[in-house]
Scaffold this active site. Structure first.
Site, short mmCIF file in Angstrom:
data_model
loop_
_atom_site.label_atom_id
_atom_site.label_comp_id
_atom_site.label_asym_id
_atom_site.label_seq_id
_atom_site.Cartn_x
_atom_site.Cartn_y
_atom_site.Cartn_z
N ASN A 25 -5.21 -7.79 6.91
CA ASN A 25 -6.61 -7.84 6.99
C ASN A 25 -6.76 -9.97 6.28
O ASN A 25 -6.20 -9.82 5.84
CB ASN A 25 -7.62 -7.20 5.22
CG ASN A 25 -8.52 -8.08 5.46
OD1 ASN A 25 -9.80 -8.98 6.04
ND2 ASN A 25 -9.40 -7.86 3.98
N TRP A 26 -7.26 -10.87 7.98
CA TRP A 26 -7.15 -11.65 7.56
C TRP A 26 -8.04 -12.11 6.99
O TRP A 26 -8.30 -13.46 6.92
CB TRP A 26 -7.48 -12.37 9.17
CG TRP A 26 -5.93 -12.07 9.98
CD1 TRP A 26 -4.86 -11.44 9.31
CD2 TRP A 26 -5.28 -12.49 11.15
NE1 TRP A 26 -4.04 -11.12 10.65
CE2 TRP A 26 -4.57 -11.57 11.58
CE3 TRP A 26 -6.08 -13.01 12.04
CZ2 TRP A 26 -3.79 -12.22 12.72
CZ3 TRP A 26 -5.62 -13.74 13.81
CH2 TRP A 26 -4.66 -13.06 14.02
N LYS A 27 -9.45 -12.01 6.75
CA LYS A 27 -10.38 -12.01 5.50
C LYS A 27 -10.84 -13.45 6.01
O LYS A 27 -10.61 -13.98 7.53
CB LYS A 27 -9.85 -12.14 4.05
CG LYS A 27 -9.79 -11.36 3.43
CD LYS A 27 -9.48 -11.55 2.63
CE LYS A 27 -8.49 -10.07 1.00
NZ LYS A 27 -8.20 -9.86 0.49
N HIS A 115 -15.10 -3.17 2.21
CA HIS A 115 -13.89 -3.56 1.59
C HIS A 115 -14.56 -4.57 -0.45
O HIS A 115 -16.62 -5.30 -0.04
CB HIS A 115 -14.14 -5.34 2.85
CG HIS A 115 -12.77 -6.15 1.60
ND1 HIS A 115 -12.73 -6.99 0.98
CD2 HIS A 115 -10.95 -5.54 1.65
CE1 HIS A 115 -11.19 -6.97 -0.06
NE2 HIS A 115 -10.84 -6.49 0.72
N GLU A 117 -14.81 -7.18 -1.46
CA GLU A 117 -15.25 -8.46 -1.20
C GLU A 117 -16.44 -8.34 -0.73
O GLU A 117 -17.94 -9.29 -0.92
CB GLU A 117 -14.40 -9.78 -0.74
CG GLU A 117 -13.14 -9.87 -1.62
CD GLU A 117 -11.80 -10.09 -0.35
OE1 GLU A 117 -11.98 -10.68 0.59
OE2 GLU A 117 -10.94 -10.56 -1.16
N GLU A 185 -8.39 0.70 -2.56
CA GLU A 185 -7.51 -0.87 -3.27
C GLU A 185 -8.18 -1.58 -4.64
O GLU A 185 -9.66 -1.76 -4.63
CB GLU A 185 -7.85 -1.93 -2.10
CG GLU A 185 -7.66 -1.67 0.02
CD GLU A 185 -8.24 -3.13 -0.14
OE1 GLU A 185 -6.56 -3.30 0.46
OE2 GLU A 185 -9.06 -3.56 0.39
N GLY A 191 -5.12 -9.66 -4.48
CA GLY A 191 -5.33 -11.54 -4.88
C GLY A 191 -4.12 -11.96 -6.12
O GLY A 191 -4.18 -12.94 -6.51
N SER A 227 -1.84 -7.10 -3.31
CA SER A 227 -1.25 -7.71 -3.54
C SER A 227 -0.04 -6.15 -2.89
O SER A 227 1.13 -6.99 -4.27
CB SER A 227 -0.65 -8.02 -5.07
OG SER A 227 -1.55 -8.46 -5.80
N GLY A 248 -3.57 -8.43 2.98
CA GLY A 248 -4.27 -9.98 2.75
C GLY A 248 -3.64 -10.97 2.68
O GLY A 248 -2.28 -10.89 4.13
N GLY A 249 -3.10 -11.39 1.56
CA GLY A 249 -2.43 -12.97 1.30
C GLY A 249 -1.36 -12.59 2.31
O GLY A 249 -0.47 -13.24 3.60
P1 PGA Z 1 -4.15 -9.00 -0.82
O1 PGA Z 1 -5.59 -8.37 -0.29
O2 PGA Z 1 -3.74 -7.85 0.10
O3 PGA Z 1 -3.90 -10.72 -0.80
O4 PGA Z 1 -4.19 -8.49 -2.28
C1 PGA Z 1 -5.43 -6.98 0.61
C2 PGA Z 1 -7.63 -6.84 0.35
O5 PGA Z 1 -8.01 -7.12 0.39
O6 PGA Z 1 -7.17 -5.83 1.52
#
Ligand code: PGA
Length: 269
Positions: A25-27, A115, A117, A185, A191, A227, A248-249
């Site tokens: 997930n590149w956000k 998601h 966010e 999640e 994050g 994470s 994500g990251g």
């Molecule tokens: P993260 O994000 O791996 O940076 O914790 C995961 C996500 O939000 O899908």
């Protein structure tokens, strides 16, 4: 055998594929088109043996999406979107929206829905998410429905109740396991470098699978997200209750992402 203890039916979208899933997930990353192309090219370069054993995906944001989809055309990498218009699957007067048909037209095969966010910053309720799910399914896009509890709900022991309330969005939809991945999640794990214990994740995944089975969605895959990194991916990959990960990251660092893919590829042989 309990309800839902059936083998995962990891097939998604119209060109159904079986196996485990590693989705980046590149956000709202990266900053430039040039960096997005570099990342896509790096992904294409690892589209070899490891990625054949695992379904690998990425979700660039809208500004990079068509370009990345084109770059990854002909590879086995799944390109997904981070959002979709909930008002129509076609075209129309919806400023700022992108429709499921438009996504499909540029080679997008799935969409992230719900998601945390989006739920937090855009106040996406189950009603809003239900409309987005409906439009995505009409255009034959697969969906990755993200669910997960806040830190307060985790501490209060309300995780499973929160998951039930979020999964209720699927109740009135005509959806099968072939069109759906669920990503568990926990909001507090995204994050932060924190994750639930393996047994807590397995309990949540088992609960999600049982709940979906009870809704007649048998065998849906459940991914873990929050994470995930190259170290913890190894234990996640070995769990029979974890069908993959949403990253994500670490998905923005190609070495880390490759190690995560390899951890899952090693378990599918
Ligand atoms: P993260 O994000 O791996 O940076 O914790 C995961 C996500 O939000 O899908």
């Amino acid at each position: 055998m309990m309800i839902g203890d059936d083998v995962s039916n990891c097939i998604m979208g119209k060109n159904g594929v079986m196996g485990k899933w590693v989705i980046g997930n590149w956000k709202m990353n990266p900053a430039t088109s040039a960096e997005a192309i570099t990342l896509a090219n790096a992904l294409k370069a690892i589209d070899t043996k490891a990625t054949k054993a695992v379904n690998v995906g990425c979700t660039p944001n809208f500004i990079h999406l068509a370009m990345v989809a084109q770059q990854l055309g002909g590879s086995s990498i799944w390109v997904g979107a981070q959002d979709v218009c909930g008002h129509t699957q076609a075209v129309g007067a919806f400023t700022g929206d992108v429709s499921a048909h438009q996504l499909s037209n540029v080679g997008v095969r799935f969409v992230l829905i719900g998601h945390s966010e989006r739920r937090t910053y855009h106040h996406e309720s189950n009603q809003v998410l239900s409309h987005k799910l409906t439009q995505a399914l009409k255009a034959d896009l697969a969906v990755v429905l993200c669910v997960g509890e806040s830190q307060a709900d985790y501490q209060a022991g309300h995780t499973l109740a929160v998951l039930d309330a979020q999964l209720a969005v699927l109740q009135d939809l005509d959806i099968t396991a072939k069109q759906l991945l669920v990503a568990y999640e926990p909001v507090w794990a995204i994050g932060t470098g924190l994750t639930p214990s393996l047994s807590e994740i397995e309990l949540a995944h088992r609960h999600i699978k049982n709940t979906l089975s009870a809704q007649d969605i048998k065998g849906a895959c459940v991914l873990y997200g929050g994470s995930v990194n190259e170290t913890n991916a190894v234990k996640f990959a070995q769990s029979q209750w974890i069908d993959g990960v949403l990253v994500g990251g670490a998905s923005l660092k190609i070495d880390s992402f490759t190690t995560i893919i390899t951890a899952f590829a090693d378990t599918v042989g």
